[in-house]
Design a protein around this motif. Structure first.
Motif, short mmCIF file in Angstrom:
data_model
loop_
_atom_site.label_atom_id
_atom_site.label_comp_id
_atom_site.label_asym_id
_atom_site.label_seq_id
_atom_site.Cartn_x
_atom_site.Cartn_y
_atom_site.Cartn_z
N LYS A 87 0.81 -1.21 0.00
CA LYS A 87 0.00 0.00 0.00
C LYS A 87 0.85 1.27 0.00
CE LYS A 87 -3.41 -2.57 2.70
NZ LYS A 87 -2.56 -3.74 2.94
N GLU A 88 0.44 2.23 -0.83
CA GLU A 88 1.03 3.56 -0.84
C GLU A 88 -0.05 4.54 -0.44
OE1 GLU A 88 3.23 6.74 -3.88
OE2 GLU A 88 2.43 4.84 -4.65
N PHE A 89 0.06 5.15 0.72
CA PHE A 89 -0.96 6.04 1.24
C PHE A 89 -0.72 7.46 0.71
CE2 PHE A 89 -0.92 2.48 4.16
CZ PHE A 89 -2.28 2.22 4.32
N LEU A 90 -1.79 8.03 0.14
CA LEU A 90 -1.69 9.33 -0.53
C LEU A 90 -2.81 10.26 -0.05
CD1 LEU A 90 -1.12 7.94 -4.13
CD2 LEU A 90 0.61 9.05 -2.70
N PRO A 91 -2.67 11.58 -0.27
CA PRO A 91 -3.75 12.50 0.11
C PRO A 91 -4.98 12.37 -0.80
CG PRO A 91 -1.84 13.70 -0.76
CD PRO A 91 -1.49 12.25 -0.77
N MET A 92 -6.06 13.01 -0.39
CA MET A 92 -7.29 13.02 -1.19
C MET A 92 -7.05 13.66 -2.54
SD MET A 92 -10.87 12.64 -0.64
CE MET A 92 -11.55 13.40 0.83
N GLN A 93 -7.68 13.11 -3.58
CA GLN A 93 -7.55 13.68 -4.92
C GLN A 93 -8.62 14.73 -5.17
OE1 GLN A 93 -5.05 11.49 -7.93
NE2 GLN A 93 -7.05 10.52 -8.01
N PRO A 94 -8.34 15.72 -6.02
CA PRO A 94 -9.34 16.75 -6.33
C PRO A 94 -10.62 16.13 -6.89
CG PRO A 94 -7.19 17.40 -7.16
CD PRO A 94 -7.05 15.99 -6.69
N GLY A 95 -11.76 16.60 -6.39
CA GLY A 95 -13.05 16.12 -6.88
C GLY A 95 -13.62 14.96 -6.08
N ASP A 96 -12.78 14.29 -5.26
CA ASP A 96 -13.24 13.16 -4.46
C ASP A 96 -14.02 13.63 -3.23
OD1 ASP A 96 -12.59 10.94 -5.86
OD2 ASP A 96 -10.78 10.46 -4.75
N VAL A 97 -14.86 12.75 -2.71
CA VAL A 97 -15.54 13.02 -1.44
C VAL A 97 -15.10 11.94 -0.44
CG1 VAL A 97 -17.51 14.15 -2.50
CG2 VAL A 97 -17.58 11.68 -2.13
N GLN A 98 -15.20 12.26 0.84
CA GLN A 98 -14.69 11.34 1.84
C GLN A 98 -15.62 10.15 2.08
OE1 GLN A 98 -12.94 13.15 5.25
NE2 GLN A 98 -13.17 11.36 6.56
N LYS A 99 -16.94 10.38 1.94
CA LYS A 99 -17.87 9.32 2.28
C LYS A 99 -19.12 9.39 1.41
CE LYS A 99 -20.48 7.46 6.27
NZ LYS A 99 -20.72 7.59 7.73
N THR A 100 -19.65 8.23 1.02
CA THR A 100 -20.96 8.15 0.37
C THR A 100 -21.80 7.12 1.13
OG1 THR A 100 -20.30 6.45 -1.23
CG2 THR A 100 -20.02 8.75 -1.89
N TYR A 101 -23.08 7.39 1.19
CA TYR A 101 -24.00 6.54 1.94
C TYR A 101 -25.40 6.80 1.41
CZ TYR A 101 -26.42 4.78 6.22
OH TYR A 101 -27.22 4.12 7.12
N ALA A 102 -25.99 5.81 0.77
CA ALA A 102 -27.27 5.98 0.08
C ALA A 102 -28.47 5.68 0.97
CB ALA A 102 -27.32 5.08 -1.15
N ASP A 103 -29.42 6.59 0.96
CA ASP A 103 -30.75 6.33 1.51
C ASP A 103 -31.58 5.73 0.37
OD1 ASP A 103 -33.41 6.45 2.30
OD2 ASP A 103 -33.19 8.34 3.36
N VAL A 104 -32.01 4.48 0.52
CA VAL A 104 -32.74 3.80 -0.55
C VAL A 104 -34.21 3.56 -0.18
CG1 VAL A 104 -30.67 2.73 -1.53
CG2 VAL A 104 -31.96 1.52 0.25
N LYS A 105 -34.73 4.34 0.74
CA LYS A 105 -36.13 4.15 1.17
C LYS A 105 -37.11 4.24 0.00
CE LYS A 105 -35.84 5.85 5.96
NZ LYS A 105 -34.67 6.74 6.01
N ASP A 106 -36.89 5.20 -0.90
CA ASP A 106 -37.81 5.36 -2.03
C ASP A 106 -37.78 4.14 -2.96
OD1 ASP A 106 -37.19 8.10 -1.00
OD2 ASP A 106 -38.67 8.64 -2.50
#
Length: 354
Positions: A302-321
């Motif tokens: 593993k090579e640990f790197l900083p966040m890339q431009p345009g990325d988000v830290q977390k996604t989490y979907a509400d699928v109730k609909d």
């Protein structure tokens, strides 16, 4: 039986969706420009699985499948408005599923014009064709990236999405707004599906799972962005396909309770709907890598790197609909989905090496 146009049918999700539609008996015309954003041989490999031989693929010529009598494929670009309209006029589609797009958050930073051409102009041409050659339902791919800098979790289609972090996200947001306009003006039933980090067999080689597996296989380092402090709602491609098909079969309708004083972002008084398709269970990137290591029987460097431009830290979907409207919930466990991917990946790489 339905007569369906699937754009992006040589792509990752488009291939799996086309196959599922054919196997349930629908008539499908696949449409793809087979661009070289990534290895075109992978795209031709998918088409081969659908019975379309590479030497039969010609610009603006429908090729018939050797495996599915209800499938034909044409190589063409969505920006070719004249040909697209001709295809609509001659085939009188019942339904359209638009998956064709220039993908990739990071690539959009370097090549913005490609995103305006494919994702905005191309989608406008689809909307115009659906206007002049009416269809029962237009379903189109959106993305979890539209949530941008939103931090309220889980992401809901009823949240407003006005702060995209990449041009890719902005073009997907624009698709949703354009679709609403056409639903309002021309009464076209449109449904936008926001995909959350899709993975599985025949996946794109620029996506994390493929890149990680390739590096592990070669004994090379994998790039772990944001120092591994990322979470994604990884969604198996089979779950995505089932969700899209459920939405396709139930054309969008107007929300009878829509209040223009307090407008709901996920519906309208026009025949317009939005849905998330995600696993509804965010996974830490390091856990994702660990599941892949287990499936491959080999540890990753593993090579640990900083966040890339345009990325988000977390996604989490509400699928109730999705659950409420279609009685459907993505549910493939991560270990099972990654196991299926690794099985395909090894077989695919072995076949290429022979």
């Amino acid at each position: 039986m339905k007569k369906i146009l699937v754009t992006g049918s040589a792509g990752f999700i488009g291939f799996h969706l086309t196959k599922a539609l054919l196997e349930r008996g629908d008539t499908v015309i696949g449409y793809d420009n087979i661009n070289d954003y990534y290895d075109v041989n992978l795209k031709y490999g998918r088409l081969n699985e659908l019975g379309i031989k590479k030497d039969k693929v010609k610009e603006h010529q429908l090729a018939s499948s050797e495996l599915y009598p209800n499938f034909r494929f044409v190589k063409a670009d969505l920006c070719d408005r004249e040909y697209l309209n001709q295809l609509f006029k001659e085939n009188k589609f019942d339904y359209v599923i638009n998956l064709a797009a220039q993908a990739g958050v990071r690539y959009s930073v370097e090549n913005p014009q490609a995103y305006l051409d494919a994702n905005v102009q191309g989608f406008l041409n689809i909307l115009e064709a659906c206007r002049h050659y009416p269809v029962k339902h237009l379903v189109y791919a959106s993305s979890s990236s539209v949530y941008g800098s939103n931090t309220q979790m889980p992401f809901s289609v009823h949240h407003h999405t006005d702060h995209p972090l990449s041009l890719y996200a902005a073009t997907k947001k624009s698709n949703e707004m354009m679709a609403h306009t056409y639903s309002h003006l021309f009464n076209i039933a449109t449904t936008g599906i926001r995909f959350f980090t899709v993975y599985g067999s025949w996946g794109r080689p620029d996506m994390a799972l493929f890149l990680f597996a390739e590096a592990i296989r070669k004994g090379e380092k994998i790039k772990v962005f944001n120092h591994g402090e990322m979470e994604r709602d990884f969604t198996y491609v089979g779950d995505i396909v089932n969700g899209v098909m459920a939405a396709l079969d139930k054309p969008a309708t107007s929300n009878k309770e829509f209040d223009t004083n307090i407008p709901d972002a996920g519906s309208s008084n026009a025949p317009y709907r939005l849905y998330n398709i995600g696993n509804n269970q965010p996974v830490k990137l390091m856990d994702y890598i660990e599941a892949l290591e287990k499936a491959m029987g080999k540890k990753a460097k593993k090579e640990f790197l900083p966040m890339q431009p345009g990325d988000v830290q977390k996604t989490y979907a509400d699928v109730k609909d999705l659950i409420n409207d279609f009685n459907y919930h993505p549910n493939t466990p991560l270990e099972k989905g990654i196991g299926k991917f690794v099985e395909w990946f090894i077989a695919y790489k072995d076949s290429k090496l022979k």
